[in-house]
Design an enzyme around this catalytic site. Structure first.
Site, mmCIF file in Angstrom:
data_model
loop_
_atom_site.group_PDB
_atom_site.id
_atom_site.type_symbol
_atom_site.label_atom_id
_atom_site.label_comp_id
_atom_site.label_asym_id
_atom_site.label_seq_id
_atom_site.Cartn_x
_atom_site.Cartn_y
_atom_site.Cartn_z
ATOM 1 N N ARG A 93 0.959 -1.412 0.282
ATOM 2 C CA ARG A 93 0.085 0.088 0.208
ATOM 3 C C ARG A 93 1.292 1.175 0.216
ATOM 4 O O ARG A 93 1.431 1.976 1.303
ATOM 5 C CB ARG A 93 -0.836 0.052 1.050
ATOM 6 C CG ARG A 93 -2.220 -1.220 0.899
ATOM 7 C CD ARG A 93 -2.496 -0.663 -0.248
ATOM 8 N NE ARG A 93 -4.292 -1.932 -0.050
ATOM 9 C CZ ARG A 93 -4.940 -2.051 -0.761
ATOM 10 N NH1 ARG A 93 -5.065 -0.875 -2.138
ATOM 11 N NH2 ARG A 93 -5.985 -2.910 -0.620
ATOM 12 N N ALA B 100 -10.303 -7.034 -1.744
ATOM 13 C CA ALA B 100 -11.201 -5.886 -2.197
ATOM 14 C C ALA B 100 -11.108 -5.620 -3.354
ATOM 15 O O ALA B 100 -9.611 -5.154 -3.766
ATOM 16 C CB ALA B 100 -11.579 -5.182 -0.407
ATOM 17 N N GLU C 92 -14.156 -9.334 -7.006
ATOM 18 C CA GLU C 92 -12.942 -8.952 -6.956
ATOM 19 C C GLU C 92 -12.225 -10.699 -6.011
ATOM 20 O O GLU C 92 -10.897 -10.514 -6.090
ATOM 21 C CB GLU C 92 -13.063 -8.309 -5.682
ATOM 22 C CG GLU C 92 -13.363 -6.637 -6.298
ATOM 23 C CD GLU C 92 -12.117 -6.501 -6.842
ATOM 24 O OE1 GLU C 92 -10.537 -6.368 -7.251
ATOM 25 O OE2 GLU C 92 -12.053 -5.531 -8.032
ATOM 26 N N GLU D 232 -8.202 -11.879 -6.876
ATOM 27 C CA GLU D 232 -7.195 -11.376 -6.680
ATOM 28 C C GLU D 232 -7.015 -12.841 -5.810
ATOM 29 O O GLU D 232 -6.077 -12.780 -5.104
ATOM 30 C CB GLU D 232 -8.160 -10.758 -5.174
ATOM 31 C CG GLU D 232 -7.731 -8.916 -5.803
ATOM 32 C CD GLU D 232 -8.219 -7.747 -4.474
ATOM 33 O OE1 GLU D 232 -8.039 -8.502 -3.700
ATOM 34 O OE2 GLU D 232 -7.909 -6.946 -5.045
ATOM 35 N N PRO E 49 -16.524 9.141 6.739
ATOM 36 C CA PRO E 49 -17.104 10.444 6.218
ATOM 37 C C PRO E 49 -16.916 11.937 6.714
ATOM 38 O O PRO E 49 -17.849 12.965 6.802
ATOM 39 C CB PRO E 49 -18.684 9.890 7.817
ATOM 40 C CG PRO E 49 -17.841 9.014 8.367
ATOM 41 C CD PRO E 49 -16.742 8.430 8.470
ATOM 42 N N GLU F 163 -0.846 -4.919 -9.249
ATOM 43 C CA GLU F 163 -1.627 -6.023 -7.846
ATOM 44 C C GLU F 163 -0.525 -7.300 -7.369
ATOM 45 O O GLU F 163 -0.755 -7.936 -7.295
ATOM 46 C CB GLU F 163 -2.701 -6.337 -7.874
ATOM 47 C CG GLU F 163 -3.262 -5.311 -7.382
ATOM 48 C CD GLU F 163 -5.366 -6.008 -7.498
ATOM 49 O OE1 GLU F 163 -5.963 -5.759 -6.424
ATOM 50 O OE2 GLU F 163 -5.476 -6.510 -8.601
#
Length: 173
Positions: A51, A63, A79, A83, A101, A129
């Site tokens: 990441r 995800a 997904e 993945e 939020p 990925e």
């Protein structure tokens, strides 16, 4: 203000209850689907991927983001296969959650996937990925990893703990 491939940045000026005008910065995201792939033997499948914003590899649930107008369940199926190279016989919706939020409108749809079997199509990783790896970990170990603070991904924590609650309610019936 900015239109990207994953997010848009929107700036709006809104009036609060006192009549003051305030600037609001909003990250607009199409949302996504999260999958808790649970095997009959009690193992859960997680993915380890780099990441970039964190500058490290993290362990998380599979995800991916929704395509415009896409049904979240369709995205979850896609997904999981892309993945992990697996498909599921059954999907159960666990929850819908707002990630952040205070500044972002991203909504995640979390599903428990059971009846797992290898897909005839195998893995089909998206660009970026290629370093993703799949790990099979006993469910109870993943719960303990969360408790010890070894897993910090919010969607993974929510999905695993909701699955744990779901399994306890089934076992108490």
């Amino acid at each position: 203000m900015y239109h990207g491939s994953i997010i848009d940045l929107i700036i709006e000026h809104v009036e609060n209850t006192a009549g003051d005008i305030r600037k609001r910065e909003i990250v607009s995201h199409p949302g996504g689907s999260v999958i808790v792939p649970l095997f009959d033997n009690g193992d859960v499948m997680l993915v380890r991927q780099y990441r970039y914003p964190l500058k490290k590899f993290i362990l998380e649930l599979p995800a991916g983001k929704l395509e415009p107008g896409e049904d979240p369940l369709i995205a979850a199926r896609r997904e999981l296969q892309e993945e992990t190279g697996y498909e599921a016989d059954k999907y159960e919706k666990l929850t819908t959650m707002f990630t952040t939020p205070g500044f972002c409108n991203e909504v995640l749809h979390i599903y428990l996937a059971t009846g797992l079997k290898e897909s005839e199509h195998g893995q089909n990783l998206d660009e970026g990925e290629q370093s993703l790896t799949v790990e099979y970990i006993p469910f109870s170990t993943v719960v303990e990893m969360i408790v010890r603070g070894e897993l910090g991904d919010g969607k993974t924590i929510a999905g695993i703990l909701l699955t744990e609650r779901n399994l306890k309610s089934i076992n108490n019936e």
